[in-house]
Every structure is written in structure tokens, then in C-alpha cells.
Design a protein around this motif. Structure first.
Motif, PDB file in Angstrom:
ATOM      1  N   LYS A  28       2.643  27.876  62.185  1.00  7.41           N
ATOM      2  CA  LYS A  28       4.045  28.000  61.792  1.00  7.41           C
ATOM      3  C   LYS A  28       4.934  27.808  63.012  1.00  7.41           C
ATOM      4  O   LYS A  28       4.632  28.286  64.094  1.00  7.41           O
ATOM      5  CB  LYS A  28       4.303  29.379  61.188  1.00  7.41           C
ATOM      6  CG  LYS A  28       3.580  29.595  59.889  1.00  7.41           C
ATOM      7  CD  LYS A  28       3.898  30.949  59.319  1.00  7.41           C
ATOM      8  CE  LYS A  28       3.165  31.181  58.014  1.00  7.41           C
ATOM      9  NZ  LYS A  28       3.433  32.504  57.476  1.00  7.41           N
ATOM     10  N   ALA A  29       6.019  27.088  62.817  1.00  3.58           N
ATOM     11  CA  ALA A  29       6.972  26.859  63.904  1.00  3.58           C
ATOM     12  C   ALA A  29       7.754  28.137  64.167  1.00  3.58           C
ATOM     13  O   ALA A  29       8.089  28.866  63.227  1.00  3.58           O
ATOM     14  CB  ALA A  29       7.925  25.726  63.530  1.00  3.58           C
ATOM     15  N   PRO A  30       8.038  28.436  65.446  1.00  4.11           N
ATOM     16  CA  PRO A  30       8.829  29.634  65.728  1.00  4.11           C
ATOM     17  C   PRO A  30      10.236  29.461  65.173  1.00  4.11           C
ATOM     18  O   PRO A  30      10.746  28.343  65.061  1.00  4.11           O
ATOM     19  CB  PRO A  30       8.840  29.706  67.260  1.00  4.11           C
ATOM     20  CG  PRO A  30       8.544  28.319  67.714  1.00  4.11           C
ATOM     21  CD  PRO A  30       7.685  27.710  66.643  1.00  4.11           C
ATOM     22  N   PRO A  31      10.896  30.544  64.825  1.00  3.37           N
ATOM     23  CA  PRO A  31      12.255  30.414  64.288  1.00  3.37           C
ATOM     24  C   PRO A  31      13.198  29.839  65.337  1.00  3.37           C
ATOM     25  O   PRO A  31      13.125  30.168  66.514  1.00  3.37           O
ATOM     26  CB  PRO A  31      12.636  31.857  63.924  1.00  3.37           C
ATOM     27  CG  PRO A  31      11.699  32.716  64.710  1.00  3.37           C
ATOM     28  CD  PRO A  31      10.456  31.921  64.912  1.00  3.37           C
ATOM     29  N   VAL A  32      14.055  28.954  64.888  1.00  7.94           N
ATOM     30  CA  VAL A  32      14.991  28.283  65.785  1.00  7.94           C
ATOM     31  C   VAL A  32      16.234  29.150  65.937  1.00  7.94           C
ATOM     32  O   VAL A  32      16.863  29.530  64.950  1.00  7.94           O
ATOM     33  CB  VAL A  32      15.372  26.893  65.228  1.00  7.94           C
ATOM     34  CG1 VAL A  32      16.367  26.212  66.134  1.00  7.94           C
ATOM     35  CG2 VAL A  32      14.124  26.049  65.052  1.00  7.94           C
ATOM     36  N   GLU A  33      16.564  29.451  67.194  1.00  6.49           N
ATOM     37  CA  GLU A  33      17.762  30.241  67.459  1.00  6.49           C
ATOM     38  C   GLU A  33      18.955  29.308  67.538  1.00  6.49           C
ATOM     39  O   GLU A  33      18.870  28.218  68.100  1.00  6.49           O
ATOM     40  CB  GLU A  33      17.612  30.996  68.778  1.00  6.49           C
ATOM     41  CG  GLU A  33      16.497  32.022  68.769  1.00  6.49           C
ATOM     42  CD  GLU A  33      16.372  32.728  70.101  1.00  6.49           C
ATOM     43  OE1 GLU A  33      17.263  32.551  70.952  1.00  6.49           O
ATOM     44  OE2 GLU A  33      15.394  33.447  70.279  1.00  6.49           O
ATOM     45  N   PRO A  34      20.092  29.708  67.007  1.00  5.98           N
ATOM     46  CA  PRO A  34      21.273  28.842  67.104  1.00  5.98           C
ATOM     47  C   PRO A  34      21.741  28.751  68.559  1.00  5.98           C
ATOM     48  O   PRO A  34      21.618  29.700  69.331  1.00  5.98           O
ATOM     49  CB  PRO A  34      22.312  29.550  66.233  1.00  5.98           C
ATOM     50  CG  PRO A  34      21.846  30.965  66.168  1.00  5.98           C
ATOM     51  CD  PRO A  34      20.359  30.933  66.283  1.00  5.98           C
ATOM     52  N   GLU A  35      22.243  27.587  68.930  1.00  3.74           N
ATOM     53  CA  GLU A  35      22.716  27.389  70.292  1.00  3.74           C
ATOM     54  C   GLU A  35      24.006  28.175  70.511  1.00  3.74           C
ATOM     55  O   GLU A  35      24.866  28.224  69.626  1.00  3.74           O
ATOM     56  CB  GLU A  35      22.969  25.905  70.547  1.00  3.74           C
ATOM     57  CG  GLU A  35      21.712  25.072  70.542  1.00  3.74           C
ATOM     58  CD  GLU A  35      21.994  23.625  70.883  1.00  3.74           C
ATOM     59  OE1 GLU A  35      23.122  23.326  71.316  1.00  3.74           O
ATOM     60  OE2 GLU A  35      21.092  22.814  70.709  1.00  3.74           O
ATOM     61  N   PRO A  36      24.159  28.772  71.685  1.00  4.10           N
ATOM     62  CA  PRO A  36      25.406  29.507  71.948  1.00  4.10           C
ATOM     63  C   PRO A  36      26.586  28.545  72.038  1.00  4.10           C
ATOM     64  O   PRO A  36      26.453  27.417  72.497  1.00  4.10           O
ATOM     65  CB  PRO A  36      25.145  30.201  73.278  1.00  4.10           C
ATOM     66  CG  PRO A  36      24.049  29.416  73.913  1.00  4.10           C
ATOM     67  CD  PRO A  36      23.242  28.838  72.791  1.00  4.10           C
TER      68      PRO A  36
END
Length: 98
Positions: A28-36
Motif C-alpha cells: 500500500k502506498a503511504p498517505p500523501v500529505e498535502p503540500e504546505p
């Protein structure tokens, strides 16, 4: 001693079975954090961040940039080496001799 190989020997069915690999698992791909979000900085804050907090510092920075651009334009790479050498010489000249 046996001298022939019989390819059609009677062997138990379990020995003839083909080993099956388990089904391929996809990691599973790690969750993508939104860019600041980029902050809008004023020119004053940018200058303060690099250590030029007042007009005297800004004028000194501009004078240094103008002088270095003239030296680099006139002498190329050798000019950069000369500028560094001049800075080192000035530092040694005005350093404490204790």
C-alpha cells in the motif's frame, strides 16, 4: 546397481505436483500529505531573513554586488579568486594579533 533411467516411473502424485506461489501482494502506498501553502513574504522580511535589516546593510550589500559584478565581468573566474583573496587579506589585516 541400476544402469538405466526410466522416465515413466510410478511416483506418488504428491511428488509430481507443482509448487504454487502465493498470490502477489501489492504494498500500500503511504498517505500523501498535502503540500504546505507558500507564504507571501514582503521584501523587508526577505532582507531581514538574510541578515540585512536596515538601509545601511542594504546599501552595503548592493555596493558589494556591484563591485563583485564589475570584477567578475572584467576578470572572469580569476576575478572571483582575487575577490576572495582580497577578503581574506582584509580579514587578516584587521584581525587581533593576540
Amino acid at each position: 546397481m541400476r544402469r538405466t533411467i526410466n522416465l515413466h516411473e510410478r511416483v506418488p502424485a504428491a511428488a509430481r505436483s507443482v509448487a504454487l506461489l502465493p498470490p502477489r501482494s501489492v504494498p500500500k502506498a503511504p498517505p500523501v500529505e498535502p503540500e504546505p501553502q507558500a507564504q507571501q513574504l514582503s521584501p523587508t522580511n526577505v532582507l531581514a531573513a538574510i541578515g540585512v535589516g536596515n538601509r545601511a546593510g542594504l546599501l552595503l550589500l548592493l555596493a558589494f554586488a556591484a563591485l563583485s559584478s564589475i570584477i567578475i565581468t572584467a576578470f572572469g573566474t580569476t576575478g572571483v579568486v582575487m575577490l576572495v583573496g582580497m577578503c581574506v587579506a582584509l580579514r587578516l589585516m584587521f584581525a587581533d594579533r593576540s
